[in-house]
Design an enzyme around this catalytic site. Structure first.
Site, PDB file in Angstrom:
ATOM      1  CG  ASP A  98      29.282  60.818  55.220  1.00  0.00           C
ATOM      2  OD1 ASP A  98      29.741  60.445  54.122  1.00  0.00           O
ATOM      3  OD2 ASP A  98      28.070  60.988  55.431  1.00  0.00           O
ATOM      4  CD  GLU A 120      27.305  66.599  53.516  1.00  0.00           C
ATOM      5  OE1 GLU A 120      27.904  65.527  53.691  1.00  0.00           O
ATOM      6  OE2 GLU A 120      26.596  66.819  52.508  1.00  0.00           O
ATOM      7  CD  GLU A 134      28.711  55.715  54.771  1.00  0.00           C
ATOM      8  OE1 GLU A 134      28.170  54.969  55.623  1.00  0.00           O
ATOM      9  OE2 GLU A 134      28.958  55.331  53.609  1.00  0.00           O
ATOM     10  CG  HIS A 211      26.069  53.993  46.969  1.00  0.00           C
ATOM     11  ND1 HIS A 211      26.890  54.126  48.057  1.00  0.00           N
ATOM     12  CD2 HIS A 211      25.392  55.149  46.878  1.00  0.00           C
ATOM     13  CE1 HIS A 211      26.720  55.319  48.584  1.00  0.00           C
ATOM     14  NE2 HIS A 211      25.815  55.962  47.904  1.00  0.00           N
ATOM     15  NE  ARG A 213      32.069  50.155  52.401  1.00  0.00           N
ATOM     16  CZ  ARG A 213      33.175  49.601  51.920  1.00  0.00           C
ATOM     17  NH1 ARG A 213      33.594  48.448  52.403  1.00  0.00           N
ATOM     18  NH2 ARG A 213      33.875  50.188  50.985  1.00  0.00           N
ATOM     19  CG  HIS A 244      28.138  52.942  43.217  1.00  0.00           C
ATOM     20  ND1 HIS A 244      29.256  52.167  43.359  1.00  0.00           N
ATOM     21  CD2 HIS A 244      28.344  54.037  43.989  1.00  0.00           C
ATOM     22  CE1 HIS A 244      30.102  52.762  44.194  1.00  0.00           C
ATOM     23  NE2 HIS A 244      29.575  53.911  44.582  1.00  0.00           N
TER      24      HIS A 244
HETATM   25  C1  UD1 Z   1      31.922  55.270  49.155  1.00  0.00           C
HETATM   26  C2  UD1 Z   1      31.763  55.814  50.573  1.00  0.00           C
HETATM   27  C3  UD1 Z   1      30.309  56.149  50.847  1.00  0.00           C
HETATM   28  C4  UD1 Z   1      29.748  57.060  49.769  1.00  0.00           C
HETATM   29  C5  UD1 Z   1      30.003  56.452  48.396  1.00  0.00           C
HETATM   30  C6  UD1 Z   1      29.551  57.396  47.313  1.00  0.00           C
HETATM   31  C7  UD1 Z   1      33.231  54.894  52.312  1.00  0.00           C
HETATM   32  C8  UD1 Z   1      33.494  53.781  53.216  1.00  0.00           C
HETATM   33  N1  UD1 Z   1      32.151  54.781  51.527  1.00  0.00           N
HETATM   34  O1  UD1 Z   1      31.202  54.044  49.107  1.00  0.00           O
HETATM   35  O2  UD1 Z   1      30.209  56.804  52.105  1.00  0.00           O
HETATM   36  O3  UD1 Z   1      28.366  57.225  49.980  1.00  0.00           O
HETATM   37  O4  UD1 Z   1      31.404  56.205  48.225  1.00  0.00           O
HETATM   38  O5  UD1 Z   1      29.386  56.726  46.091  1.00  0.00           O
HETATM   39  O6  UD1 Z   1      33.972  55.857  52.287  1.00  0.00           O
HETATM   40  N2  UD1 Z   1      34.422  51.518  42.065  1.00  0.00           N
HETATM   41  C9  UD1 Z   1      34.962  51.594  40.802  1.00  0.00           C
HETATM   42  N3  UD1 Z   1      35.118  52.841  40.245  1.00  0.00           N
HETATM   43  C10 UD1 Z   1      34.770  53.989  40.876  1.00  0.00           C
HETATM   44  C11 UD1 Z   1      34.206  53.891  42.165  1.00  0.00           C
HETATM   45  C12 UD1 Z   1      34.053  52.639  42.752  1.00  0.00           C
HETATM   46  O7  UD1 Z   1      35.284  50.610  40.196  1.00  0.00           O
HETATM   47  O8  UD1 Z   1      34.939  55.080  40.304  1.00  0.00           O
HETATM   48  C13 UD1 Z   1      34.251  50.167  42.693  1.00  0.00           C
HETATM   49  C14 UD1 Z   1      35.574  49.578  43.158  1.00  0.00           C
HETATM   50  O9  UD1 Z   1      35.541  48.197  42.914  1.00  0.00           O
HETATM   51  C15 UD1 Z   1      35.554  49.843  44.670  1.00  0.00           C
HETATM   52  C16 UD1 Z   1      34.065  49.698  44.960  1.00  0.00           C
HETATM   53  O10 UD1 Z   1      33.409  50.279  43.833  1.00  0.00           O
HETATM   54  O11 UD1 Z   1      36.343  48.944  45.397  1.00  0.00           O
HETATM   55  C17 UD1 Z   1      33.590  50.332  46.232  1.00  0.00           C
HETATM   56  O12 UD1 Z   1      34.061  51.675  46.377  1.00  0.00           O
HETATM   57  P1  UD1 Z   1      34.203  52.300  47.858  1.00  0.00           P
HETATM   58  O13 UD1 Z   1      34.669  53.713  47.754  1.00  0.00           O
HETATM   59  O14 UD1 Z   1      34.964  51.387  48.740  1.00  0.00           O
HETATM   60  O15 UD1 Z   1      32.727  52.228  48.421  1.00  0.00           O
HETATM   61  P2  UD1 Z   1      31.412  52.971  47.953  1.00  0.00           P
HETATM   62  O16 UD1 Z   1      30.278  52.027  48.133  1.00  0.00           O
HETATM   63  O17 UD1 Z   1      31.628  53.614  46.644  1.00  0.00           O
HETATM   64  N1  UDP Z   2      25.199  61.162  40.719  1.00  0.00           N
HETATM   65  C1  UDP Z   2      25.813  61.308  39.474  1.00  0.00           C
HETATM   66  N2  UDP Z   2      25.684  60.290  38.552  1.00  0.00           N
HETATM   67  C2  UDP Z   2      24.983  59.151  38.822  1.00  0.00           C
HETATM   68  C3  UDP Z   2      24.385  59.004  40.096  1.00  0.00           C
HETATM   69  C4  UDP Z   2      24.518  60.021  41.027  1.00  0.00           C
HETATM   70  O1  UDP Z   2      26.451  62.325  39.198  1.00  0.00           O
HETATM   71  O2  UDP Z   2      24.899  58.288  37.960  1.00  0.00           O
HETATM   72  C5  UDP Z   2      25.374  62.237  41.727  1.00  0.00           C
HETATM   73  C6  UDP Z   2      24.121  62.715  42.416  1.00  0.00           C
HETATM   74  O3  UDP Z   2      23.537  63.797  41.710  1.00  0.00           O
HETATM   75  C7  UDP Z   2      24.623  63.139  43.785  1.00  0.00           C
HETATM   76  C8  UDP Z   2      25.832  62.258  44.021  1.00  0.00           C
HETATM   77  O4  UDP Z   2      26.149  61.681  42.758  1.00  0.00           O
HETATM   78  O5  UDP Z   2      25.090  64.491  43.795  1.00  0.00           O
HETATM   79  C9  UDP Z   2      25.507  61.202  45.034  1.00  0.00           C
HETATM   80  O6  UDP Z   2      26.529  60.253  45.056  1.00  0.00           O
HETATM   81  P1  UDP Z   2      26.358  58.839  45.732  1.00  0.00           P
HETATM   82  O7  UDP Z   2      24.917  58.465  45.741  1.00  0.00           O
HETATM   83  O8  UDP Z   2      27.337  57.951  45.066  1.00  0.00           O
HETATM   84  O9  UDP Z   2      26.887  59.086  47.209  1.00  0.00           O
HETATM   85  P2  UDP Z   2      26.236  59.630  48.573  1.00  0.00           P
HETATM   86  O10 UDP Z   2      25.645  60.960  48.306  1.00  0.00           O
HETATM   87  O11 UDP Z   2      25.242  58.607  49.031  1.00  0.00           O
HETATM   88  O12 UDP Z   2      27.388  59.681  49.505  1.00  0.00           O
END
Ligand code: UD1
Ligand code: UDP
Length: 382
Positions: A98, A120, A134, A211, A213, A244
């Site tokens: 999502d 999913e 989402e 994490h 949003r 995160h």
């Molecule tokens: C995204 C998804 C959310 C999911 C989450 C899993 C959207 C809108 N949100 O949210 O549904 O639950 O991923 O974790 O699709 N960043 C890094 N390195 C990384 C990853 C993230 O630096 O490897 C930082 C960057 O500054 C980036 C920010 O995190 O801009 C946010 O990442 P983003 O994918 O926009 O949102 P998430 O909160 O990670």
């Molecule tokens: N996870 C991981 N390392 C971490 C924290 C979480 O590998 O430090 C894994 C966790 O086991 C799960 C997935 O990341 O499978 C969840 O990701 P996240 O919480 O970022 O996203 P969401 O599931 O809420 O979309």
């Protein structure tokens, strides 16, 4: 006849974890050809998972930017995926979950009349505004999906209620349980020596992730303050917080944890290390979707810092409680689990409403059936 060419597209950590078993199962299929593309909406957190599962994407859009907005991501995904589709001409595209990558890639494929397979599928919170964005991403993706791979019967019912034909849905179980079972048994060593020390100390661990949003801002402040209070009130417990990488989350929560001896903040952990930590933890406090699915199968009580969930199955089983993001409530619920053994025992039940480890095999069988080169497997039931 050439094999149907199936392009799997994903962008974030949880998608990578959940598609990995399917990518492996397609590799093992004699009837399908697999290609892999990443948008890299996440960078380091995505690469960690691909490295663990030995997946080397054929295409990488490398879109992540710090401070990326939803429309930045959507625009880059729709345009970038379009170019990959033009080059690779797949017979179908798989998306998972999502995120904005999922919604963008699905729209991009739909606009090229390429069938979308949604892994999913059918999760619904019932509130378009929560989780944001989402819930909207899931619903939009369903609109353009040809084959809906629903993890549970509840998710199948949601799709039927929205008018999806039963023949276009297969109940597979969630592939996160396949990934968990493939990984947790390996008992990965911790790279961070603090975690090795904590694990051998025998002290109870409260594992925290956050994490979402929609929690950024006041709710995240509440979460930070609550964690600080739980740590100060309970020096016999360790709080471990794999943070995160989102800087907005870090700058809100981490200041509340400075100087606390029994709080350990780490970088995002490799999936192997995280699942080991999950299996060691006593209590889990999270707003994550995937962690809500994994922790119950390991018998860990989970407090979910959200107002609603699209994953009602473990709430019904009593292993997950929805507690919202009020500071007093978070502290109260965590301390009740810490001090009330009977309450803890009632929640600490190993339940497997989300999968049995064979979801990827069912997904691939359903895809082969869609292309009339195989038959479906019996559906997952819990
Ligand atoms: C995204 C998804 C959310 C999911 C989450 C899993 C959207 C809108 N949100 O949210 O549904 O639950 O991923 O974790 O699709 N960043 C890094 N390195 C990384 C990853 C993230 O630096 O490897 C930082 C960057 O500054 C980036 C920010 O995190 O801009 C946010 O990442 P983003 O994918 O926009 O949102 P998430 O909160 O990670
Ligand atoms: N996870 C991981 N390392 C971490 C924290 C979480 O590998 O430090 C894994 C966790 O086991 C799960 C997935 O990341 O499978 C969840 O990701 P996240 O919480 O970022 O996203 P969401 O599931 O809420 O979309």
């Amino acid at each position: 006849m050439p094999k149907p060419k199936i392009l799997t597209i994903y962008g974030t950590r949880p998608e990578a974890i959940k598609v990995a078993p399917v990518i492996k199962a397609i590799e093992g299929s004699k009837k399908l050809e697999g290609i892999v593309a990443v948008t890299a909406q996440h960078r380091e957190m995505l690469d960690q998972v691909n490295d663990l599962f030995d997946i080397v994407p054929d295409h990488d859009l490398n879109i992540m930017g710090h401070g990326q907005t939803l429309n930045d991501i959507a625009a880059r995904v729709i345009g970038g995926v379009d170019e990959i589709l033009a080059k690779t001409l797949p017979d179908a595209v798989i998306v998972q979950g999502d995120t904005t990558t999922v919604m963008g890639a699905a729209i991009s494929a739909f606009n090229r009349k390429i069938p979308v397979i949604h892994l999913e599928a059918g999760l619904r919170s019932g509130n378009i505004a929560s989780p944001f964005p989402e819930e909207a991403n899931r619903r939009l993706t369903s609109q353009v999906t040809t084959l809906h791979l629903a993890p549970t019967d509840t998710s199948k019912q949601n799709l039927l209620n929205e008018g999806v034909n039963a023949v276009d849905i297969a109940v597979t179980g969630n592939t996160v349980i396949d990934a968990l079972l493939m990984t947790v048994a390996k008992n990965e060593p911790f790279v961070d020596p603090r975690l090795e020390m904590i694990s051998s100390s025998g002290k109870p661990v409260l594992l925290v992730t956050t994490h979402r949003r929609e929690n950024l801002g006041n709710s995240m402040q509440n979460i930070g303050r609550a964690l600080g209070r739980i740590a100060r009130n309970n020096p016999g417990h360790w709080i471990i917080f794999p943070a995160h990488r989102n800087p907005l989350m870090r700058e809100t929560v981490l200041p509340h944890l400075v100087g606390l001896q029994n709080v350990t903040v780490t970088e995002p952990l490799g999936y192997g290390e995280f699942t080991r930590l999950l299996s060691l933890a006593r209590i889990v406090l999270t707003d994550s979707g995937g962690v809500q699915e994994e922790a119950p199968s390991l018998g860990k009580p989970v407090l979910v810092m959200r107002e609603n969930t699209e994953r009602p199955e473990a709430v019904a089983a009593g292993t997950v409680r929805l507690i919202g993001t009020d500071e007093e409530r978070i502290v109260g619920e965590a301390e009740r689990l810490i001090h009330d053994e009977d309450h803890f025992d009632r929640m600490a039940n190993a339940v497997n409403p989300y999968g049995d480890g064979a979801a990827a095999a069912r997904a691939v069988a359903a895809i082969e059936h869609m292309f009339q080169v195989g038959t479906r497997l019996p559906e997952f039931t819990n």
